[in-house]
Design a protein around this motif. Structure first.
Motif, PDB file in Angstrom:
ATOM      1  N   SER A   6       0.842  -1.186   0.000  1.00 38.43           N
ATOM      2  CA  SER A   6       0.000   0.000   0.000  1.00 38.43           C
ATOM      3  C   SER A   6       0.881   1.240   0.000  1.00 38.43           C
ATOM      4  N   VAL A   7       0.275   2.369  -0.307  1.00 38.48           N
ATOM      5  CA  VAL A   7       1.046   3.614  -0.326  1.00 38.48           C
ATOM      6  C   VAL A   7       1.616   3.921   1.054  1.00 38.48           C
ATOM      7  N   THR A   8       1.037   3.325   2.102  1.00 38.57           N
ATOM      8  CA  THR A   8       1.580   3.549   3.443  1.00 38.57           C
ATOM      9  C   THR A   8       2.928   2.853   3.622  1.00 38.57           C
ATOM     10  N   ASN A   9       3.259   1.869   2.751  1.00 36.81           N
ATOM     11  CA  ASN A   9       4.572   1.224   2.796  1.00 36.81           C
ATOM     12  C   ASN A   9       5.654   2.109   2.175  1.00 36.81           C
ATOM     13  N   CYS A  10       5.245   3.143   1.438  1.00 35.68           N
ATOM     14  CA  CYS A  10       6.193   4.073   0.824  1.00 35.68           C
ATOM     15  C   CYS A  10       6.471   5.178   1.836  1.00 35.68           C
ATOM     16  N   GLU A  11       7.732   5.565   1.952  1.00 33.58           N
ATOM     17  CA  GLU A  11       8.046   6.544   2.995  1.00 33.58           C
ATOM     18  C   GLU A  11       9.174   7.483   2.580  1.00 33.58           C
ATOM     19  N   LEU A  12       9.118   8.679   3.162  1.00 29.59           N
ATOM     20  CA  LEU A  12      10.211   9.630   2.998  1.00 29.59           C
ATOM     21  C   LEU A  12      11.314   9.250   3.978  1.00 29.59           C
ATOM     22  N   ILE A  13      12.539   9.260   3.490  1.00 29.45           N
ATOM     23  CA  ILE A  13      13.694   8.919   4.315  1.00 29.45           C
ATOM     24  C   ILE A  13      14.688  10.071   4.240  1.00 29.45           C
ATOM     25  N   SER A  14      15.114  10.537   5.409  1.00 31.40           N
ATOM     26  CA  SER A  14      16.111  11.604   5.461  1.00 31.40           C
ATOM     27  C   SER A  14      17.481  11.043   5.100  1.00 31.40           C
ATOM     28  N   ILE A  15      18.197  11.793   4.289  1.00 31.67           N
ATOM     29  CA  ILE A  15      19.553  11.432   3.887  1.00 31.67           C
ATOM     30  C   ILE A  15      20.494  12.293   4.734  1.00 31.67           C
ATOM     31  N   PRO A  16      21.499  11.689   5.360  1.00 32.99           N
ATOM     32  CA  PRO A  16      22.414  12.486   6.176  1.00 32.99           C
ATOM     33  C   PRO A  16      22.964  13.683   5.406  1.00 32.99           C
ATOM     34  N   LYS A  17      22.955  14.828   6.059  1.00 35.86           N
ATOM     35  CA  LYS A  17      23.431  16.080   5.457  1.00 35.86           C
ATOM     36  C   LYS A  17      24.587  16.594   6.311  1.00 35.86           C
ATOM     37  N   ILE A  18      25.731  16.769   5.657  1.00 38.54           N
ATOM     38  CA  ILE A  18      26.910  17.285   6.347  1.00 38.54           C
ATOM     39  C   ILE A  18      27.098  18.737   5.897  1.00 38.54           C
ATOM     40  N   PRO A  19      26.711  19.690   6.768  1.00 37.51           N
ATOM     41  CA  PRO A  19      26.832  21.103   6.381  1.00 37.51           C
ATOM     42  C   PRO A  19      28.288  21.567   6.403  1.00 37.51           C
ATOM     43  N   HIS A  57       6.012  -1.685 -10.621  1.00 34.19           N
ATOM     44  CA  HIS A  57       6.967  -2.789 -10.714  1.00 34.19           C
ATOM     45  C   HIS A  57       6.438  -3.979  -9.929  1.00 34.19           C
ATOM     46  N   ILE A  58       6.693  -5.152 -10.444  1.00 32.00           N
ATOM     47  CA  ILE A  58       6.280  -6.382  -9.773  1.00 32.00           C
ATOM     48  C   ILE A  58       7.227  -6.690  -8.608  1.00 32.00           C
ATOM     49  N   GLU A  59       8.531  -6.537  -8.834  1.00 30.62           N
ATOM     50  CA  GLU A  59       9.534  -6.864  -7.810  1.00 30.62           C
ATOM     51  C   GLU A  59      10.402  -5.676  -7.391  1.00 30.62           C
ATOM     52  N   GLN A  60      10.664  -4.761  -8.295  1.00 29.66           N
ATOM     53  CA  GLN A  60      11.639  -3.703  -8.054  1.00 29.66           C
ATOM     54  C   GLN A  60      11.163  -2.676  -7.042  1.00 29.66           C
ATOM     55  N   THR A  96       7.940   1.016  -2.674  1.00 25.52           N
ATOM     56  CA  THR A  96       8.005  -0.442  -2.658  1.00 25.52           C
ATOM     57  C   THR A  96       7.445  -0.998  -3.962  1.00 25.52           C
ATOM     58  N   GLU A  97       7.655  -2.287  -4.170  1.00 27.96           N
ATOM     59  CA  GLU A  97       7.096  -2.962  -5.335  1.00 27.96           C
ATOM     60  C   GLU A  97       5.567  -2.950  -5.229  1.00 27.96           C
ATOM     61  N   GLY A  98       4.896  -3.091  -6.385  1.00 25.93           N
ATOM     62  CA  GLY A  98       3.443  -3.175  -6.388  1.00 25.93           C
ATOM     63  C   GLY A  98       2.724  -1.853  -6.227  1.00 25.93           C
ATOM     64  N   ILE A  99       3.426  -0.743  -6.462  1.00 23.09           N
ATOM     65  CA  ILE A  99       2.828   0.588  -6.338  1.00 23.09           C
ATOM     66  C   ILE A  99       2.928   1.295  -7.688  1.00 23.09           C
ATOM     67  N   TRP A 100       1.797   1.813  -8.176  1.00 24.78           N
ATOM     68  CA  TRP A 100       1.771   2.603  -9.402  1.00 24.78           C
ATOM     69  C   TRP A 100       2.330   3.979  -9.078  1.00 24.78           C
ATOM     70  N   ARG A 101       3.190   4.492  -9.966  1.00 19.22           N
ATOM     71  CA  ARG A 101       3.765   5.811  -9.721  1.00 19.22           C
ATOM     72  C   ARG A 101       3.734   6.654 -10.985  1.00 19.22           C
ATOM     73  N   GLU A 102       3.471   7.947 -10.787  1.00 20.30           N
ATOM     74  CA  GLU A 102       3.536   8.941 -11.854  1.00 20.30           C
ATOM     75  C   GLU A 102       4.320  10.125 -11.319  1.00 20.30           C
ATOM     76  N   LEU A 103       5.177  10.692 -12.152  1.00 18.31           N
ATOM     77  CA  LEU A 103       5.963  11.856 -11.774  1.00 18.31           C
ATOM     78  C   LEU A 103       5.496  13.020 -12.628  1.00 18.31           C
ATOM     79  N   LYS A 104       5.109  14.123 -11.964  1.00 17.93           N
ATOM     80  CA  LYS A 104       4.518  15.279 -12.652  1.00 17.93           C
ATOM     81  C   LYS A 104       5.051  16.575 -12.050  1.00 17.93           C
ATOM     82  N   ASN A 105       4.711  17.663 -12.708  1.00 19.91           N
ATOM     83  CA  ASN A 105       4.989  19.015 -12.214  1.00 19.91           C
ATOM     84  C   ASN A 105       6.479  19.257 -11.963  1.00 19.91           C
ATOM     85  N   PHE A 106       7.296  18.855 -12.919  1.00 15.01           N
ATOM     86  CA  PHE A 106       8.739  19.083 -12.803  1.00 15.01           C
ATOM     87  C   PHE A 106       9.032  20.572 -12.915  1.00 15.01           C
TER      88      PHE A 106
END
Length: 137
Positions: A6-19, A57-60, A96-106
């Protein structure tokens, strides 16, 4: 037992930032995302009004980062739709796998970096939304 993706399995993850006064540095190491990276690609020079993605994606699994600019990621699990705006180079979206995605408004000059759990295999793609919905039943 099968876990329904489900979309709840998709999450934002912070990437370490070294200022640093000379410019910031962010690092993605093996323990940040829950898969081994097997492919890296990026989207850029996306014309105004154009859309990318439009598949599942089925697996990716994928990890998307807006290295520059911003764009919206519309996620759909067959029942729920969720829009996430990516606009920080120190934050990524795990899809996660099994989620439809569209990228818009670039935005102008945006760059989308994608870290993928698998090498390219056309058989892993579901490119027709109706087929995606049927796969969820």
């Amino acid at each position: 037992m099968t876990i329904k993706k489900s979309v709840t399995n998709c999450e934002l993850i912070s990437i370490p930032k070294i200022p640093d006064t000379r410019g910031n540095l962010s690092v993605i190491e093996n323990d940040l995302i829950p898969f081994e990276i097997k492919r890296v690609y990026y989207l850029y020079d996306v014309p105004a009004g154009a859309e990318r993605g439009g598949h599942a994606h089925i697996e990716q699994k994928e990890f998307l980062i807006a290295l520059s600019g911003s764009f919206d990621v519309i996620l759909n699990d067959g029942q729920t739709e969720k829009t996430i705006t990516l606009n920080k180079p120190y934050e990524g979206l795990l899809i996660t796998e099994g989620i439809w995605r569209e990228l818009k408004n670039f935005s102008s000059g945006s760059v989308c970096l994608v870290l993928a759990s698998e090498v390219f295999e056309e058989e892993d793609y579901i490119r027709v939304f109706e087929d995606f919905l049927e796969s969820k039943v």
